[in-house]
Design an enzyme around this catalytic site. Sequence first.
Site, PDB file in Angstrom:
ATOM      1  N   LYS A  92       0.380  -0.869  -0.077  1.00  0.00           N
ATOM      2  CA  LYS A  92       0.068  -0.065   0.089  1.00  0.00           C
ATOM      3  C   LYS A  92       0.736   1.627   0.484  1.00  0.00           C
ATOM      4  O   LYS A  92       0.260   2.372   0.001  1.00  0.00           O
ATOM      5  CB  LYS A  92      -0.984  -0.012   1.363  1.00  0.00           C
ATOM      6  CG  LYS A  92      -2.324  -0.652   1.040  1.00  0.00           C
ATOM      7  CD  LYS A  92      -2.757  -0.630   2.136  1.00  0.00           C
ATOM      8  CE  LYS A  92      -4.030  -1.559   1.455  1.00  0.00           C
ATOM      9  NZ  LYS A  92      -5.147  -2.021   2.854  1.00  0.00           N
ATOM     10  N   HIS A 117      -1.901  -4.101  -4.194  1.00  0.00           N
ATOM     11  CA  HIS A 117      -1.288  -3.818  -3.504  1.00  0.00           C
ATOM     12  C   HIS A 117      -0.109  -5.351  -2.980  1.00  0.00           C
ATOM     13  O   HIS A 117       0.830  -5.491  -2.375  1.00  0.00           O
ATOM     14  CB  HIS A 117      -1.426  -3.290  -1.948  1.00  0.00           C
ATOM     15  CG  HIS A 117      -2.717  -4.123  -1.086  1.00  0.00           C
ATOM     16  ND1 HIS A 117      -4.144  -4.714  -1.229  1.00  0.00           N
ATOM     17  CD2 HIS A 117      -2.462  -5.370  -0.196  1.00  0.00           C
ATOM     18  CE1 HIS A 117      -4.906  -4.594  -0.555  1.00  0.00           C
ATOM     19  NE2 HIS A 117      -3.682  -5.253  -0.448  1.00  0.00           N
TER      20      HIS A 117
HETATM   21 FE   LIG Z   1      -4.509  -5.387   5.983  1.00  0.00          FE
HETATM   22 FE   LIG Z   2      -4.284  -5.885   2.060  1.00  0.00          FE
END
Ligand SMILES: [Fe+2]
Ligand SMILES: [Fe+2]
Length: 227
Positions: A92, A117
């Site tokens: 992320k 991600h």
């Molecule tokens: Fe998470």
């Molecule tokens: Fe995740």
Amino acid sequence: MINLASIRSHEIFSTVAVGFLAYKVWRLQPQRETAQTILKGIVNTLTNKSRYYYGHSKRVMLISKCICDALDINGRDRENILDAAYLHDIGKIRVDLALLDKPDKLTETEWETMRKHPLVGYDILKDFGIHADVLAMVLYHHENFDGTGYPLQLNGGNIPLGARIIRVADAIDAMGSDRAYRKALPFDVINEELRKCVDTQFDPDIVAKATNGLNKRIRLILAQGRV
Ligand SMILES: [Fe+2]
Ligand SMILES: [Fe+2]
């Protein structure tokens, strides 16, 4: 190798997760000085951390630890699961903070970005000599038990056990924490949601252990996150 120049401050979600990564690299890399220099560069770039994501990584690791206890998972397997739980959302870093905290429903394009991600996290970690089992757990932590997850739609026992554990721990923390679009759900609602999603999203054995045997410990972890 990570391009440091491409990491913008608003994309950064967890100083602690990367600090942890720095430690692991320091421990695993033969050329420690080189690894430390690289990781110092990453850590120095992390000037704008998100408090929510710091707490999230740690709580997912702690909840995973409760589940490991219930399943009697010890030794290197346990260590790998807890490492992966701490690092599961490292990908992320490449998602805008504005998107992570968006109070409205995500558009399909935004979802596409978010769904990348696990693969981005795997891609980052594989350059640092992280254990292959940890890499697999990070890659598969959004796979669903019925094969409807991402990125590869694995199902059941084809999903590594650690990834199935992190899937449940992640969901518990997501439901038990405030989000930009809603407040944390009450504990009984979380339990009900977990039961509803057994066999679809979650491994039923893990849910049984998490919801029936560990309520007190997990509630305490979530409660501490709400302080
Ligand atoms: Fe998470
Ligand atoms: Fe995740």
